[in-house]
Scaffold this active site. Structure first.
Site, PDB file in Angstrom:
ATOM      1  CG  ASP A   1     -11.177  -0.538  -5.463  1.00 52.99           C
ATOM      2  OD1 ASP A   1     -10.516   0.477  -5.788  1.00 52.99           O
ATOM      3  OD2 ASP A   1     -11.039  -1.643  -6.025  1.00 52.99           O
TER       4      ASP A   1
ATOM      5  CB  THR B   1       2.509  -0.451   1.463  1.00 52.94           C
ATOM      6  OG1 THR B   1       1.899  -1.735   1.244  1.00 52.94           O
ATOM      7  CG2 THR B   1       2.538  -0.172   2.952  1.00 52.94           C
ATOM      8  CD  GLU B   2       1.098  -3.091  -1.728  1.00 51.08           C
ATOM      9  OE1 GLU B   2       0.030  -2.811  -1.171  1.00 51.08           O
ATOM     10  OE2 GLU B   2       2.045  -3.651  -1.124  1.00 51.08           O
ATOM     11  CG  ASN B   3      -3.092   2.744  -3.095  1.00 53.80           C
ATOM     12  OD1 ASN B   3      -3.868   2.661  -2.135  1.00 53.80           O
ATOM     13  ND2 ASN B   3      -3.321   2.080  -4.223  1.00 53.80           N
TER      14      ASN B   3
ATOM     15  CG  HIS C   1      -9.342  10.030  -5.117  1.00 51.63           C
ATOM     16  ND1 HIS C   1      -9.547   8.683  -4.939  1.00 51.63           N
ATOM     17  CD2 HIS C   1      -8.336  10.145  -6.027  1.00 51.63           C
ATOM     18  CE1 HIS C   1      -8.695   8.011  -5.715  1.00 51.63           C
ATOM     19  NE2 HIS C   1      -7.953   8.870  -6.388  1.00 51.63           N
TER      20      HIS C   1
ATOM     21  CG  ASN D   1     -12.774   6.834  -4.520  1.00 48.76           C
ATOM     22  OD1 ASN D   1     -13.846   6.305  -4.232  1.00 48.76           O
ATOM     23  ND2 ASN D   1     -11.929   7.280  -3.610  1.00 48.76           N
TER      24      ASN D   1
ATOM     25  CD1 TRP E   1     -19.422   7.119  -8.592  1.00 47.64           C
ATOM     26  CD2 TRP E   1     -18.188   8.993  -8.776  1.00 47.64           C
ATOM     27  NE1 TRP E   1     -20.238   8.194  -8.318  1.00 47.64           N
ATOM     28  CE2 TRP E   1     -19.519   9.361  -8.435  1.00 47.64           C
ATOM     29  CE3 TRP E   1     -17.237  10.000  -8.947  1.00 47.64           C
ATOM     30  CZ2 TRP E   1     -19.904  10.685  -8.243  1.00 47.64           C
ATOM     31  CZ3 TRP E   1     -17.625  11.324  -8.773  1.00 47.64           C
ATOM     32  CH2 TRP E   1     -18.948  11.657  -8.429  1.00 47.64           C
TER      33      TRP E   1
END
Ligand code: IPE
Ligand code: IPE
Ligand code: MG
Length: 261
Positions: A38, A84-86, A55, A40, A43
């Site tokens: 988690d 599945t939520e992304n 990413h 990315n 950052w």
């Protein structure tokens, strides 16, 4: 799993002040380490860059962590790449991620050959965009005979969807007369999870500081030790892996019993 001690020592030379390979009991390396990669986006934002750059930078951390895990003799490394939520993210970000997964896998196949790594996916990859799905299937097929570490990438993975799927598969087997209702036990469920045949993770690492599971491996993490670092995923390196394993080795795992005296 067997590991090459010379390669391991070489990989871990030039230790920072606070951690070294000497802090680790090489006889007690966890068999399965799992990652929630988690941070990315944060950052990238902290550097004034678009989220996509985070990413892209995260790929380097993952490559280093795969190599670290092979060097340490870990049996299974799993990593949460897309939930599945992304799908709720902006379409542009979803497209970028799907493209990045495919190109990265193609680029990294030589590493999987070199290190004898077997690829697996956790999650429903059948509903991914065609180009990504085809590369994933090629990766599965090309590494299926590898006998070294298993690298399990969770893509389009959600633990609730995984458990609902297991329930559906059990119901189908009962209806078809292949399974008695009385035989529906924990192992019947385990055999129908995406992680079928893999040991449960002993150690879960989450980067970027959030103290939540975000729908990851709800069944498999029942007795897993958690290690959360505030570092964002693109900053996670081989030394952070040692810090996490050192913390794990200092834990008293009781599994509902009493402390070993
Ligand atoms: C993790 O980083 C990667 C994916 C979920 C694909 P994020 O994209 O969630 O980064 P933050 O949490 O927004 O910083
Ligand atoms: C979890 O990260 C999923 C992955 C790392 C792929 P998220 O960034 O999606 O989780 P939340 O939304 O902060 O819970
Ligand atoms: Mg996030």
């Amino acid at each position: 799993m067997e590991f090459d001690e010379t390669k391991l020592r070489e990989f871990y030379s030039e230790a920072p002040a606070d951690v070294s390979l000497a802090d680790i009991d090489l006889g007690r390396i966890p068999r399965h380490v799992s990652l929630i990669m988690d941070g990315n986006g944060r950052w990238a934002e902290a550097r004034g860059l678009p989220r996509s750059e985070g990413h892209v930078a995260g790929v380097d951390s993952l490559r280093e962590t795969v190599t670290t895990s092979v060097r340490l003799g870990i049996d299974v490394l799993s990593a949460y790449a897309f939930s599945t939520e992304n799908w709720r993210r902006p379409q542009k970000e979803v497209d970028l991620l799907m493209h990045l997964f495919a190109t990265t896998l193609l680029n990294e196949l030589p590493l999987f050959y070199q290190e004898n790594v077997q690829l697996r996916f956790l999650g429903d990859i059948t509903s991914l965009p065609k180009a990504t799905r085809e590369v994933f299937e090629e990766g599965l097929q090309k590494t299926s005979s590898h006998t070294g570490m298993v690298f399990a990438l969770a893509v389009n993975y959600g633990a609730r969807a995984e458990l609902a799927r297991a329930a559906r598969l059990i119901a189908e087997d009962v209806r078809a007369g292949r399974l008695d209702v009385g035989d529906v036990d924990e192992s019947a469920v385990e055999q129908r999870l995406y992680t079928e045949g893999l040991p449960d993770p002993e150690l879960l690492i989450r980067t970027s500081g959030e103290l939540r599971l975000s729908n990851y491996l709800l069944w498999q993490l029942a007795y897993t030790e958690f290690y959360v670092t505030s570092k964002h995923w693109p900053d996670f390196d081989r030394w952070d892996m040692l810090r996490a394993i050192r913390a794990y080795q200092g834990r008293d795992r009781r599994f509902g019993g009493v402390a070993a005296s």
